[in-house]
Write a protein that holds these residues in place. Structure first.
Motif, mmCIF file in Angstrom:
data_model
loop_
_atom_site.group_PDB
_atom_site.id
_atom_site.type_symbol
_atom_site.label_atom_id
_atom_site.label_comp_id
_atom_site.label_asym_id
_atom_site.label_seq_id
_atom_site.Cartn_x
_atom_site.Cartn_y
_atom_site.Cartn_z
ATOM 1 N N SER A 246 0.914 -1.224 0.066
ATOM 2 C CA SER A 246 -0.009 -0.074 0.000
ATOM 3 C C SER A 246 0.953 1.295 0.109
ATOM 4 O O SER A 246 0.512 2.299 -0.514
ATOM 5 C CB SER A 246 -0.976 -0.071 1.234
ATOM 6 O OG SER A 246 -1.652 1.105 1.233
ATOM 7 N N GLN A 247 2.004 1.279 0.973
ATOM 8 C CA GLN A 247 2.809 2.274 0.883
ATOM 9 C C GLN A 247 3.484 2.537 -0.507
ATOM 10 O O GLN A 247 3.702 3.522 -0.920
ATOM 11 C CB GLN A 247 3.922 2.174 1.993
ATOM 12 C CG GLN A 247 3.387 2.094 3.417
ATOM 13 C CD GLN A 247 4.294 1.867 4.364
ATOM 14 O OE1 GLN A 247 5.387 1.289 4.223
ATOM 15 N NE2 GLN A 247 4.092 2.068 5.634
ATOM 16 N N SER A 248 3.933 1.618 -1.152
ATOM 17 C CA SER A 248 4.511 1.607 -2.521
ATOM 18 C C SER A 248 3.723 2.224 -3.470
ATOM 19 O O SER A 248 3.903 2.664 -4.331
ATOM 20 C CB SER A 248 4.990 0.220 -2.802
ATOM 21 O OG SER A 248 5.953 -0.415 -1.791
ATOM 22 N N LEU A 249 2.361 1.673 -3.499
ATOM 23 C CA LEU A 249 1.346 2.019 -4.462
ATOM 24 C C LEU A 249 1.089 3.712 -4.464
ATOM 25 O O LEU A 249 1.051 4.485 -5.291
ATOM 26 C CB LEU A 249 -0.003 1.229 -4.112
ATOM 27 C CG LEU A 249 -0.017 -0.134 -4.559
ATOM 28 C CD1 LEU A 249 -1.255 -0.763 -4.407
ATOM 29 C CD2 LEU A 249 0.079 -0.021 -6.453
ATOM 30 N N THR A 250 0.943 4.102 -2.989
ATOM 31 C CA THR A 250 0.857 5.472 -2.725
ATOM 32 C C THR A 250 2.220 6.430 -3.182
ATOM 33 O O THR A 250 1.678 7.567 -3.923
ATOM 34 C CB THR A 250 0.505 5.836 -1.153
ATOM 35 O OG1 THR A 250 -0.430 4.925 -0.801
ATOM 36 C CG2 THR A 250 0.499 7.173 -1.079
ATOM 37 N N ALA A 251 3.183 5.701 -3.070
ATOM 38 C CA ALA A 251 4.330 6.532 -3.463
ATOM 39 C C ALA A 251 4.446 6.671 -5.056
ATOM 40 O O ALA A 251 4.864 7.489 -5.622
ATOM 41 C CB ALA A 251 5.622 5.820 -2.975
ATOM 42 N N LEU A 252 4.314 5.370 -5.666
ATOM 43 C CA LEU A 252 4.201 5.296 -7.128
ATOM 44 C C LEU A 252 3.075 6.268 -7.706
ATOM 45 O O LEU A 252 3.273 7.040 -8.840
ATOM 46 C CB LEU A 252 3.696 3.828 -7.620
ATOM 47 C CG LEU A 252 3.640 3.680 -9.254
ATOM 48 C CD1 LEU A 252 4.989 4.026 -9.684
ATOM 49 C CD2 LEU A 252 3.268 2.152 -9.275
ATOM 50 N N GLY A 253 1.849 6.246 -7.252
ATOM 51 C CA GLY A 253 1.040 7.116 -7.658
ATOM 52 C C GLY A 253 1.143 8.793 -7.496
ATOM 53 O O GLY A 253 0.895 9.335 -8.347
ATOM 54 N N TRP A 297 -4.713 1.152 -5.547
ATOM 55 C CA TRP A 297 -4.402 1.883 -6.892
ATOM 56 C C TRP A 297 -5.586 2.315 -7.391
ATOM 57 O O TRP A 297 -5.296 3.269 -8.267
ATOM 58 C CB TRP A 297 -3.899 0.473 -7.694
ATOM 59 C CG TRP A 297 -3.431 0.916 -8.931
ATOM 60 C CD1 TRP A 297 -4.200 0.453 -10.207
ATOM 61 C CD2 TRP A 297 -2.662 1.649 -9.410
ATOM 62 N NE1 TRP A 297 -3.616 1.281 -11.367
ATOM 63 C CE2 TRP A 297 -2.657 1.728 -10.763
ATOM 64 C CE3 TRP A 297 -1.674 2.725 -8.835
ATOM 65 C CZ2 TRP A 297 -1.764 2.661 -11.687
ATOM 66 C CZ3 TRP A 297 -0.825 3.061 -9.632
ATOM 67 C CH2 TRP A 297 -0.671 3.364 -11.034
ATOM 68 N N SER A 298 -6.834 1.799 -7.385
ATOM 69 C CA SER A 298 -7.865 2.496 -8.009
ATOM 70 C C SER A 298 -8.061 3.943 -7.618
ATOM 71 O O SER A 298 -8.438 4.681 -8.727
ATOM 72 C CB SER A 298 -9.145 1.787 -7.950
ATOM 73 O OG SER A 298 -9.160 0.496 -8.269
ATOM 74 N N ASN A 299 -7.821 4.173 -6.548
ATOM 75 C CA ASN A 299 -8.013 5.596 -5.983
ATOM 76 C C ASN A 299 -6.643 6.460 -6.265
ATOM 77 O O ASN A 299 -6.725 7.818 -6.125
ATOM 78 C CB ASN A 299 -7.943 5.585 -4.449
ATOM 79 C CG ASN A 299 -9.341 5.037 -3.851
ATOM 80 O OD1 ASN A 299 -10.251 5.134 -4.539
ATOM 81 N ND2 ASN A 299 -9.094 4.317 -2.686
ATOM 82 N N LEU A 300 -5.660 5.788 -7.097
ATOM 83 C CA LEU A 300 -4.563 6.811 -7.339
ATOM 84 C C LEU A 300 -4.660 7.102 -9.014
ATOM 85 O O LEU A 300 -3.570 8.000 -9.197
ATOM 86 C CB LEU A 300 -3.231 6.086 -7.050
ATOM 87 C CG LEU A 300 -3.263 5.719 -5.553
ATOM 88 C CD1 LEU A 300 -1.952 4.753 -5.188
ATOM 89 C CD2 LEU A 300 -2.505 7.193 -4.879
ATOM 90 N N ILE A 301 -5.460 6.551 -9.507
ATOM 91 C CA ILE A 301 -5.509 6.943 -11.089
ATOM 92 C C ILE A 301 -6.480 7.963 -11.466
ATOM 93 O O ILE A 301 -7.705 7.951 -10.754
ATOM 94 C CB ILE A 301 -5.739 5.702 -11.911
ATOM 95 C CG1 ILE A 301 -7.105 4.883 -11.473
ATOM 96 C CG2 ILE A 301 -4.353 4.870 -11.961
ATOM 97 C CD1 ILE A 301 -7.208 3.804 -12.119
ATOM 98 N N THR A 302 -6.701 8.548 -12.393
ATOM 99 C CA THR A 302 -7.493 9.553 -12.838
ATOM 100 C C THR A 302 -8.529 9.175 -13.833
ATOM 101 O O THR A 302 -9.576 9.267 -13.417
ATOM 102 C CB THR A 302 -6.782 10.924 -13.836
ATOM 103 O OG1 THR A 302 -5.565 11.146 -12.976
ATOM 104 C CG2 THR A 302 -7.788 11.886 -13.908
ATOM 105 N N THR A 303 -8.063 8.177 -14.601
ATOM 106 C CA THR A 303 -8.928 7.474 -15.749
ATOM 107 C C THR A 303 -8.792 6.077 -15.698
ATOM 108 O O THR A 303 -7.656 5.695 -16.104
ATOM 109 C CB THR A 303 -9.017 8.151 -16.984
ATOM 110 O OG1 THR A 303 -9.197 9.653 -16.796
ATOM 111 C CG2 THR A 303 -9.896 7.653 -18.022
ATOM 112 N N ARG A 304 -9.836 5.152 -15.612
ATOM 113 C CA ARG A 304 -9.837 3.849 -15.828
ATOM 114 C C ARG A 304 -10.461 3.482 -17.103
ATOM 115 O O ARG A 304 -11.688 3.685 -17.282
ATOM 116 C CB ARG A 304 -10.300 3.074 -14.701
ATOM 117 C CG ARG A 304 -10.669 1.495 -14.852
ATOM 118 C CD ARG A 304 -10.372 0.960 -13.721
ATOM 119 N NE ARG A 304 -9.308 0.693 -13.149
ATOM 120 C CZ ARG A 304 -9.179 0.237 -11.867
ATOM 121 N NH1 ARG A 304 -10.284 -0.208 -10.890
ATOM 122 N NH2 ARG A 304 -8.108 -0.029 -11.187
ATOM 123 N N LEU A 305 -9.797 2.735 -18.117
ATOM 124 C CA LEU A 305 -10.418 2.122 -19.299
ATOM 125 C C LEU A 305 -10.064 0.506 -19.198
ATOM 126 O O LEU A 305 -9.151 0.062 -19.009
ATOM 127 C CB LEU A 305 -9.653 2.813 -20.502
ATOM 128 C CG LEU A 305 -9.400 4.408 -20.687
ATOM 129 C CD1 LEU A 305 -8.701 4.610 -21.607
ATOM 130 C CD2 LEU A 305 -10.966 5.002 -20.686
#
Length: 353
Positions: A246-253, A297-305
């Protein structure tokens, strides 16, 4: 990042060597493997003290310096507006080279945001990314940005032969390339040398690439698109429910959004699918599959296709039909479009030739 064209980014001094702290602390940390911000922040003060032999005060000072060097100080909305790196809108999009896809996305892939395309294996995610890597090189009036692409591979070798095939078609058939008086616009090398490729195996290298090496590349080359193919591959299966993931995803986002906003480029993250425990209406699913990396991860992206593939019922048509669907976006309605993928690239269903 040792990016190849299909270009390269060279090595630099380790993160800890650039910190303004006593050399003895730096050497003790390096000797015990603490060479990056990620390795230090992810370790407890007690672990650092025990492994490096530093005192409690030295360890606290080291961690404080790392945090100050990696996390930007808070600023006001006015300061953000005045930032010279932020170019006021409206912002251009990168055309998909396919009218049906451009229509549902209101112009194409947006810049200054992080867009995810997810789908099962073989759905055509990499094909779409390659097409965008070519399209971004076109001038703004032709649907591009007049810039190159940084393509980060985390799963397999970069499909250089397929890129060359698609670029050769664009070079020969695209109206801009045909009408351009500049002979370099008709050169195949021109299209492929503007795509800088790097292979990444783990999360720490991916963060270092985005935070350090990509900005170094952009000092010498113009980049309008960053592709990660794929974002889920750098996470180990055994870390699926861990706090560190979770920490890695937040840092990446955060790093991806900072890069997109400050450099005025588009970020495209390709994602895999995983088994689902029920239908996920909000974040999308294909029957028993949902995007990998979960809600964090879903909460860190702007648009999902969402990208899928199916074969038509007609026996006369053997080309599989692809469907791209907007699952969520701040400015786009829920919509979908069908298209096909040929040797030349993405094509509209009604005009495959």
């Amino acid at each position: 990042m040792g990016m190849a064209s299909a270009g390269c980014i060279g090595k630099e001094a380790t993160f800890i060597e650039r910190l303004d702290i006593h050399p003895r602390i730096i050497e003790s940390a390096k000797r015990n493997g603490y060479t990056s911000a990620w390795s230090i922040i992810n370790s407890s003060p007690e672990d650092i003290e025990q492994r490096s032999g530093l005192t409690a005060a030295e360890t606290t000072h080291l961690i404080s310096c790392v945090v100050n060097a990696t996390i930007k100080k808070p600023c006001t909305a006015w300061q953000m507006f005045q930032c010279p790196d932020v170019v006021p809108g409206p912002y251009p999009c990168i055309s998909f080279g396919c009218q049906s896809l451009n229509k549902i996305l209101q112009g194409g892939l947006p810049i200054r945001s992080v867009t995810e395309i997810y789908g099962p294996s073989g759905s055509g995610k990499t094909q779409v990314a390659l097409q965008l890597a070519i399209q971004v090189q076109l001038p703004v009036n032709a649907g591009g940005l007049g810039k190159g692409t940084a393509y980060i591979c985390t799963e397999s070798q970069f499909p250089a032969r397929r890129l060359r095939q698609m670029a050769d078609h664009c070079r020969v058939h695209h109206p801009f390339a045909q009408c351009s008086p500049n002979s370099s616009s008709r050169s195949l090398d021109k299209w492929t040398n503007n795509i800088h490729v790097q292979h990444i195996a783990n999360m720490e290298d991916l963060l270092n690439c985005i935070q350090k090496q990509l900005p170094m590349l952009m000092q010498h080359r113009e980049v309008g698109l960053v592709v990660i193919d794929s974002v889920a591959a750098v996470f180990r299966v055994e870390d699926a429910q861990s706090q560190s993931r979770s920490q890695s995803l937040t840092a990446l986002g955060y790093a991806l959004h900072q890069l997109a906003m400050t450099k005025n480029l588009a970020v495209l993250a390709l994602n895999q699918v995983t088994s689902a425990r029920g239908h996920d209406v909000l974040h999308g699913s294909f029957d028993d599959f949902v995007p990998a990396l979960g809600l964090a991860w879903s909460n860190l992206i702007t648009t999902r296709l969402a990208l899928s593939r199916k074969y038509p019922q007609s026996q006369q048509c053997v080309i599989p039909v692809r469907n791209l669907e907007v699952h969520f976006s701040p400015w786009l309605p829920r919509a979908s479009a069908n298209f096909i993928i040929t040797e030349e690239g993405l094509k509209d269903m009604m005009n495959p030739n």
